[in-house]
Design a protein around this motif. Sequence first.
Motif, PDB file in Angstrom:
ATOM      1  N   THR A 145       0.931  -1.250  -0.031  1.00 13.53           N
ATOM      2  CA  THR A 145       0.194   0.035  -0.089  1.00 13.53           C
ATOM      3  C   THR A 145       0.979   1.170   0.032  1.00 13.53           C
ATOM      4  O   THR A 145       0.656   2.275  -0.680  1.00 13.53           O
ATOM      5  CB  THR A 145      -1.060   0.149   1.196  1.00 13.53           C
ATOM      6  OG1 THR A 145      -1.539  -1.303   1.072  1.00 13.53           O
ATOM      7  CG2 THR A 145      -1.981   1.123   1.174  1.00 13.53           C
ATOM      8  N   VAL A 146       1.924   1.162   0.893  1.00  5.45           N
ATOM      9  CA  VAL A 146       2.644   2.484   0.686  1.00  5.45           C
ATOM     10  C   VAL A 146       3.640   2.636  -0.492  1.00  5.45           C
ATOM     11  O   VAL A 146       3.782   3.677  -0.888  1.00  5.45           O
ATOM     12  CB  VAL A 146       3.727   2.029   2.265  1.00  5.45           C
ATOM     13  CG1 VAL A 146       4.958   3.302   1.949  1.00  5.45           C
ATOM     14  CG2 VAL A 146       3.046   2.170   3.333  1.00  5.45           C
ATOM     15  N   ALA A 147       3.833   1.308  -1.168  1.00  8.23           N
ATOM     16  CA  ALA A 147       4.672   1.494  -2.417  1.00  8.23           C
ATOM     17  C   ALA A 147       3.603   2.009  -3.552  1.00  8.23           C
ATOM     18  O   ALA A 147       4.186   2.515  -4.484  1.00  8.23           O
ATOM     19  CB  ALA A 147       4.902  -0.096  -2.868  1.00  8.23           C
ATOM     20  N   ALA A 148       2.323   1.850  -3.275  1.00  8.00           N
ATOM     21  CA  ALA A 148       1.462   2.400  -4.332  1.00  8.00           C
ATOM     22  C   ALA A 148       1.645   3.856  -4.235  1.00  8.00           C
ATOM     23  O   ALA A 148       1.690   4.502  -5.335  1.00  8.00           O
ATOM     24  CB  ALA A 148       0.046   2.163  -3.972  1.00  8.00           C
ATOM     25  N   TYR A 149       1.701   4.335  -3.130  1.00 10.40           N
ATOM     26  CA  TYR A 149       1.876   5.902  -2.786  1.00 10.40           C
ATOM     27  C   TYR A 149       3.142   6.473  -3.366  1.00 10.40           C
ATOM     28  O   TYR A 149       3.181   7.233  -4.001  1.00 10.40           O
ATOM     29  CB  TYR A 149       1.812   6.415  -1.510  1.00 10.40           C
ATOM     30  CG  TYR A 149       0.652   5.855  -0.690  1.00 10.40           C
ATOM     31  CD1 TYR A 149      -0.717   6.517  -1.486  1.00 10.40           C
ATOM     32  CD2 TYR A 149       0.411   5.329   0.423  1.00 10.40           C
ATOM     33  CE1 TYR A 149      -1.899   6.429  -0.492  1.00 10.40           C
ATOM     34  CE2 TYR A 149      -1.056   5.122   1.150  1.00 10.40           C
ATOM     35  CZ  TYR A 149      -2.035   5.846   0.424  1.00 10.40           C
ATOM     36  OH  TYR A 149      -3.419   5.351   0.896  1.00 10.40           O
TER      37      TYR A 149
END
Length: 386
Positions: free
Chosen positions: A331-335
């Motif tokens: 999820t953080v990687a998506a940001y």
Amino acid sequence: MSRIRVAVVGCGNVAVNFHVPAYRALPETYEIVGLADPTPERLEIGREAAGLRPEQVHTDVADLLARDDVDVIDVCTPQHLHRDLVLAAAVTGKHVLVEKPIAAVPADAAEMVRAARRAGVVLAVMHNYLFFPEVVALRALIDSGEIGEVRTVTVDMQGVVDSPGAAGYRPEWRKDPAASGGGVLMDMLHGVYLAEHLLGAPIDAVDAWVDAAEGDAVESLALCRVHAGRRVGMVNVGWGLGQGGVAVNASQGRAVAHYREDGTMPWAPFERLTVTTETGTRTVDLPAGQELGPLIADAMRDTVADVAAAISGDGSPVADGAAADRILQATVAAYASAATGRVVTLPLPVDGALHRRGVVGLADSDVPTDSALRTLGLYGLTRKDA
Ligand SMILES: NC(=O)c1ccc[n+]([C@@H]2O[C@H](COP(=O)([O-])OP(=O)(O)OC[C@H]3O[C@@H](n4cnc5c(N)ncnc54)[C@H](O)[C@@H]3O)[C@@H](O)[C@H]2O)c1
């Protein structure tokens, strides 16, 4: 076997509406013996819901953790507070169930996983959508081989209702990136773990695009591609009235879960699961979908039953700390991908700002000067010339 004694930390919406009823639905397995919340009005609401005596509830969590009549701590606070509470619970030898997302920051999640291992306690995470009947049916269908090898999974959740937190605490904490770790995608990272679960392999890379409502510091729409080897999931999450649904496309067919008026689960109840192969299309025989309240209540009851089995030594919980850490990192990687325009591979480097600080670490990362996220002012990013 004696009942598992559970205490709930944080008496907000999710705790009172769902966790307390989940334990009460399993009276032979669980006994709620305590609660803690520093907000007195929430503590009282929780106390009444759980049917506890005043001396069983605490405004200071330390008083609860000091008790030796508690087997499991169930952490239901906003995610930026999860780490300290979980570490403190593990040190006292108590098992832990923690709400999703496991933390707002991957480094916190990693620390929680290590602490639980050191203490030899179960660390389970509330990934309750795994227990929705159509999700269970989809996974069983894939496992049966009927539709062949999975190629793509689409989880559409573009009709998420933007609900505030409990009055009396901070109703808008979900819009504060330092507390939430992100916007609608972080709140609905259910979509990320559902995609991984249906892909059947760990997510190893992510690319994404986000957009936000004027003036918000977090995204209101996120379109993500999560890669798991050669399989790809599309996870589309937004606040509003957009479309919902889950589709699995495979080498010999497809399976599609439909929701009322093409809406988003769990607000729109499940309607039907169709399977299409060379021989035609059939509808899987499943019970009628439930409205949000009973649906979440049942899924949480099933989750806490799974946690009870893990505590009793019957394997790992369906979502353990390590799995939840990977979902948080995705999820953080998506940001990071939305900010940089690049595909971001997992795991995130442990010495990097994203791992150490989550989405607010983007401000210390190599985000291009022309990134739209700077213009939007998301996650503490500013225009380079500002
Ligand atoms: N799995 C799901 O379907 C689901 C649904 C809703 C929320 N959640 C998750 O549950 C968590 C809580 O969400 P919510 O909607 O209930 O939030 P909320 O704002 O309604 O409640 C938060 C509660 O935490 C309390 N709190 C604050 N600091 C605390 C501390 N140090 N110790 C103990 N309690 C403290 C507040 O007083 C408040 O009662 C979040 O992580 C959220 O993502 C999960």
